[in-house]
Write a protein that holds these residues in place. Sequence first.
Motif, PDB file in Angstrom:
ATOM      1  N   SER A  65      87.309 107.380  12.351  1.00  0.00           N
ATOM      2  CA  SER A  65      86.999 106.081  12.935  1.00  0.00           C
ATOM      3  C   SER A  65      88.018 105.043  12.465  1.00  0.00           C
ATOM      4  N   ILE A  68      88.383 101.582   7.181  1.00  0.00           N
ATOM      5  CA  ILE A  68      87.849 100.446   6.444  1.00  0.00           C
ATOM      6  C   ILE A  68      88.716 100.223   5.202  1.00  0.00           C
ATOM      7  N   THR A 165      85.078 109.179   8.328  1.00  0.00           N
ATOM      8  CA  THR A 165      85.276 107.812   7.845  1.00  0.00           C
ATOM      9  C   THR A 165      86.590 107.743   7.104  1.00  0.00           C
ATOM     10  N   THR A 441      81.583 103.406  -3.982  1.00  0.00           N
ATOM     11  CA  THR A 441      80.196 103.056  -4.292  1.00  0.00           C
ATOM     12  C   THR A 441      80.075 102.045  -5.421  1.00  0.00           C
ATOM     13  N   ILE A 451      81.078  96.668   2.756  1.00  0.00           N
ATOM     14  CA  ILE A 451      81.004  97.561   3.921  1.00  0.00           C
ATOM     15  C   ILE A 451      81.157  99.015   3.478  1.00  0.00           C
ATOM     16  N   ALA A 452      82.158  99.259   2.625  1.00  0.00           N
ATOM     17  CA  ALA A 452      82.381 100.627   2.135  1.00  0.00           C
ATOM     18  C   ALA A 452      81.187 101.124   1.338  1.00  0.00           C
ATOM     19  N   ALA A 454      78.067 100.246   1.555  1.00  0.00           N
ATOM     20  CA  ALA A 454      76.924 100.522   2.423  1.00  0.00           C
ATOM     21  C   ALA A 454      77.041 101.899   3.084  1.00  0.00           C
ATOM     22  N   ILE A 455      78.277 102.298   3.398  1.00  0.00           N
ATOM     23  CA  ILE A 455      78.496 103.614   4.017  1.00  0.00           C
ATOM     24  C   ILE A 455      78.354 104.735   2.997  1.00  0.00           C
ATOM     25  N   PHE A 456      79.027 104.601   1.853  1.00  0.00           N
ATOM     26  CA  PHE A 456      79.113 105.711   0.905  1.00  0.00           C
ATOM     27  C   PHE A 456      77.897 105.812  -0.024  1.00  0.00           C
ATOM     28  N   LYS A 458      75.071 106.142   0.990  1.00  0.00           N
ATOM     29  CA  LYS A 458      74.178 107.095   1.660  1.00  0.00           C
ATOM     30  C   LYS A 458      74.591 108.547   1.401  1.00  0.00           C
TER      31      LYS A 458
END
Length: 727
Positions: A65, A68, A165, A441, A451-452, A454-456, A458
């Motif tokens: 994608s 980021i 990502t 993280t 932003i990063a 929030a993605i990682f 998870k």
Amino acid sequence: MGALKTGLSNLFSRRSLWRLTKLLIIFAIPMGISLLIGKIYQNWDDDPERGAIAIENGAFGENYSTPIYLDQGWSANDSLWYYNTTQGSALMPYDFFIALEQSDSTEPFRANSLIDKYRYLPQKPTFFNPDGLPVGFVKESYQGNDYIGFTCAACHTGQVNYKGTAIRIDGGPAMADMVGFLTDLQKSLDIALANSEKNQRFVAKVLELNNTYSNADEVQTDLQRWARKIRLYNNINASKVEYGYARLDAFGRIYNRVLEHVINRNQVRDVLLGATKSEDDDTNLLTPVQVDKVLEDISETIIGDLQFAKIIDRLMSTKEGYPALSLAVMNERIKPLLFNEPNAPVSYPFLWDIVQSDYVQWNGLASNAGVGPLGRNTGEVIGVFGILDWTAHKRGWSLPALVTGQKSKSYQIDFTSSIDLVNLSRLESHLASLTSPVWPTQKADSPQQEIAKAIFDKLPEWQIDGTKVRRGRALYAEYCESCHEVIDRTDHDRIVVASMLNIDVAGTDRAMAENSVNYTGFSGNFKNTYQTESVGGLVIKDRAPVVQILTAATMGEVTTAPDPDKWWPRRALDWLYMLAHSFFDNEIKASVKSGNYQPDTTASPYQSLLSYKARSLNGIWATAPYLHNGSVPSIYDLLLPVKRDGDPADGLYRPTEFEVGSREFDPRKVGLRTEGYDGFTFKADKRGDFNIGHEYGTIHAPAVNGEKPEPLTDEERWDLVEYIKTL
């Protein structure tokens, strides 16, 4: 003498000083306004995605994608200015790059698929990059012509991917395969010359752009010229050690480029007359008549790209009177007498903390004090195709001639070039605000890091284990910190001290360090000039260490007023600004190297360069592969020993073969994907590629104070890896 005193008296009279001051004020005001406008202009390109784009059907099956960013102290316009600021590189005419097709199709050479194949980073059009060139590719204007060139970002912008990502790493090491890219470029240019249909399309596209060229003959002439230049560059720098992805012997290539432009006609003549047919047959390869015909109308003092290409063409020409040498004979019997094989590829260094470092380059070659950064960056632009319009003129007074020791020479080199010294100074200042990337993280005070995170957050495999980190911190202090200091990445006053380690102690591959000291070449007009080193003054001989010749050339460049396209008062003020900026803005002062290395002596004035540098490891997680030559794929593998005769067959050892080219990240081992795709196969089986040394914490660790330290257990290795993620 009386006239000289009178002239000086008049020059420094009160009236003259006032006139000079007024003149400087008159010119300085528009310069100051220009700099202010430039600073405002720098902020205009603020695309929130920083020009990054998503890639589908990418090389090695990697799709990702829109990338980021992490918290590295830069805003969107900071990144974009860094990507797109020229430094004077000129690979080929700009219109040619836009119009050129790939060798085996009608697809543009600049197509994102090919750019991604060679692991450069495709971009969309933005304000500073209206044609959507890849990261680090830029339009460079020089002497009324436009060129495609490289910026710092081409080699010093990284990216890691994880399951679609992508994370862009500003200042990180590129994954680029520059050799593959340039080889393919040469092939495409050659076919554009040879294939009539491709040639017609190429000429038509160039003329449709309606920029530099007004007719087909001009295009055809320049196509032949630039194809020959790039072919010559690739041939001179061919190496038996394959680089693959993420590595380049930049120093070897810079050395060769300087030698090509410094050597004079008589030195080339001596080389050609002394060439023999083979190692076992000392019969002369060429006759004096052939040599003189080859060198007919070649400059006596300085040669350069075009004349050197002419010499090569004549040596291989089958026309009457020329030697008609084959390419194999040229490479075997002529090239080694003039150039050095660039056979010591190293990883592209990461750039965070570079402004705050006391010594830089893998072997600590460059001091960062004073104008050191300007000289270092000038050498870099020489290596990435700065146009060196070096010419010779009869003796006269000039600052470059004075500082390079040529003041008493019959002829002196004029160092006119495309190298943009002002931008190099500005880029160095810009890097002062760049900080190392933190693990995705981890918390940091920036929107992009949130932003990063929030993605990682998870992804369980990206979570950091605090218990392991605490144990790993203690192990780091015991095994690593004596060389790899822990620093505050955001400390404005930080100084990053290089801890130099003799190659015999480090035990890592010796090629880069040895080549930097041992490679020699013909010094041209620098012969019998003086150069001051730490141990005293040295006389540059006819054949001299290339490090001496490179130093002389960069000194000449730095003391030449930049940008010949500008009006001379502006050039003079730019030069004063650049030097003052280098001296007064540079917080790094001259200091003695730190570490365990052999010092320079009068007998061995470059002995300290037979060392490698250890530095702080903040952000190291984003810089795989490891060791200076990229011979180890992950941090975990770096903590393993190299298997030797007699070692247990069932032990854990560093891999001696793995694939390179993928950006897919391994968050457990902290490295990149090493198998399961058709990348470049790295083999640690020869000089330049050895993965030996730096075996601290293993069964092969050197003794400390006469005692053999206990090797790390596998659990301790994982604890140490976990801590290194947090740096």
